[in-house]
Design a protein around this motif. Structure first.
Motif, PDB file in Angstrom:
ATOM      1  N   LEU A  67      19.914 -71.353  22.799  1.00 10.20           N
ATOM      2  CA  LEU A  67      20.854 -71.337  21.676  1.00 10.20           C
ATOM      3  C   LEU A  67      22.290 -71.250  22.189  1.00 10.20           C
ATOM      4  CD1 LEU A  67      21.495 -71.122  18.622  1.00 10.20           C
ATOM      5  CD2 LEU A  67      21.167 -68.662  18.844  1.00 10.20           C
ATOM      6  N   ALA A  68      22.530 -70.388  23.160  1.00  2.00           N
ATOM      7  CA  ALA A  68      23.878 -70.236  23.722  1.00  2.00           C
ATOM      8  C   ALA A  68      24.322 -71.503  24.452  1.00  2.00           C
ATOM      9  CB  ALA A  68      23.914 -69.039  24.665  1.00  2.00           C
ATOM     10  N   ILE A  69      23.413 -72.119  25.193  1.00  8.46           N
ATOM     11  CA  ILE A  69      23.741 -73.373  25.885  1.00  8.46           C
ATOM     12  C   ILE A  69      24.110 -74.444  24.869  1.00  8.46           C
ATOM     13  CG2 ILE A  69      22.785 -75.271  27.261  1.00  8.46           C
ATOM     14  CD1 ILE A  69      21.066 -73.138  28.720  1.00  8.46           C
ATOM     15  N   ASP A  70      23.297 -74.580  23.829  1.00  5.99           N
ATOM     16  CA  ASP A  70      23.566 -75.600  22.818  1.00  5.99           C
ATOM     17  C   ASP A  70      24.850 -75.307  22.047  1.00  5.99           C
ATOM     18  OD1 ASP A  70      21.460 -77.241  23.444  1.00  5.99           O
ATOM     19  OD2 ASP A  70      20.091 -76.346  21.987  1.00  5.99           O
ATOM     20  N   MET A  71      25.140 -74.038  21.778  1.00  4.62           N
ATOM     21  CA  MET A  71      26.354 -73.698  21.040  1.00  4.62           C
ATOM     22  C   MET A  71      27.600 -73.993  21.879  1.00  4.62           C
ATOM     23  SD  MET A  71      27.643 -70.119  19.366  1.00  4.62           S
ATOM     24  CE  MET A  71      27.706 -69.302  20.942  1.00  4.62           C
ATOM     25  N   SER A  72      27.600 -73.578  23.128  1.00  5.02           N
ATOM     26  CA  SER A  72      28.772 -73.830  23.967  1.00  5.02           C
ATOM     27  C   SER A  72      28.957 -75.332  24.209  1.00  5.02           C
ATOM     28  CB  SER A  72      28.665 -73.068  25.289  1.00  5.02           C
ATOM     29  OG  SER A  72      27.515 -73.454  26.000  1.00  5.02           O
ATOM     30  N   SER A  73      27.865 -76.054  24.351  1.00  4.51           N
ATOM     31  CA  SER A  73      27.953 -77.498  24.519  1.00  4.51           C
ATOM     32  C   SER A  73      28.485 -78.165  23.265  1.00  4.51           C
ATOM     33  CB  SER A  73      26.586 -78.082  24.867  1.00  4.51           C
ATOM     34  OG  SER A  73      26.122 -77.522  26.061  1.00  4.51           O
ATOM     35  N   LEU A  74      28.035 -77.694  22.104  1.00  2.00           N
ATOM     36  CA  LEU A  74      28.518 -78.248  20.844  1.00  2.00           C
ATOM     37  C   LEU A  74      30.019 -78.041  20.707  1.00  2.00           C
ATOM     38  CD1 LEU A  74      28.032 -79.538  18.082  1.00  2.00           C
ATOM     39  CD2 LEU A  74      27.500 -77.268  17.202  1.00  2.00           C
ATOM     40  N   LEU A  75      30.503 -76.887  21.083  1.00  2.00           N
ATOM     41  CA  LEU A  75      31.939 -76.625  20.999  1.00  2.00           C
ATOM     42  C   LEU A  75      32.727 -77.559  21.919  1.00  2.00           C
ATOM     43  CD1 LEU A  75      31.928 -72.726  20.842  1.00  2.00           C
ATOM     44  CD2 LEU A  75      32.393 -74.329  18.970  1.00  2.00           C
ATOM     45  N   GLY A  76      32.268 -77.717  23.153  1.00  2.00           N
ATOM     46  CA  GLY A  76      32.960 -78.599  24.096  1.00  2.00           C
ATOM     47  C   GLY A  76      32.884 -80.064  23.690  1.00  2.00           C
ATOM     48  N   ILE A  77      31.703 -80.510  23.328  1.00  2.00           N
ATOM     49  CA  ILE A  77      31.526 -81.907  22.917  1.00  2.00           C
ATOM     50  C   ILE A  77      32.299 -82.176  21.633  1.00  2.00           C
ATOM     51  CG2 ILE A  77      29.837 -83.581  22.059  1.00  2.00           C
ATOM     52  CD1 ILE A  77      27.812 -82.262  24.041  1.00  2.00           C
TER      53      ILE A  77
END
Length: 141
Positions: free
Chosen positions: A66-76
């Motif tokens: 969840l944390a990986i996907d959230m941080s990636s979503l913010l960057g992307i």
């Protein structure tokens, strides 16, 4: 036919290849997106190699994923909103699906594990395709 594990390592190789091509032929949006995508894989692999058990699972949702996907979503999402390109929007849309899969799992506890995994994994293939096409179109421009 590829086994599930071999498929994953082939996908990791494609992420690395896209990162190298983006670094050589791309501009800032390509480099940042390829770096985020490769970073997701690297952090995930480190997490799975170091994890002894499922200590970080909350109601069937892996908190680290969840944390990986959230941080990636913010960057992307940042790149998609600021880049003068269309393909980052496709990558961002796929990341929204992967990110929302965790909340789907939280909301519907009885969801089949395979459905959850498909919703979390399939968007990565859309991202790979969009990134590859984006690099090709950028290089031709």
């Amino acid at each position: 036919m590829l086994t599930w594990g071999a498929r994953a390592y082939l996908q990791y190789g494609v992420y690395l290849l896209l990162f190298l091509v983006a670094w050589r032929r791309g501009d800032a949006p390509e480099r940042i997106l390829a770096g985020i995508m490769l970073g997701m894989v690297v952090v995930d692999r480190i997490y799975h190699l170091g994890r002894g058990s499922d200590l970080l699972v909350y109601y069937g949702v892996d908190v680290v994923h969840l944390a990986i996907d959230m941080s990636s979503l913010l960057g992307i999402g940042y790149v998609a909103l600021h880049a003068n390109r269309v393909y980052p929007l496709w990558i961002g849309g796929a990341q929204i699906i992967a990110f929302s899969s965790h909340f789907y799992r939280l909301g519907i506890v009885d969801v089949h594990t395979t459905a959850y995994q498909v919703m979390a994994i399939i968007p990565s293939y859309v991202q790979l395709l969009a990134m590859a096409l984006g690099l090709v179109f950028h290089a031709r421009r």
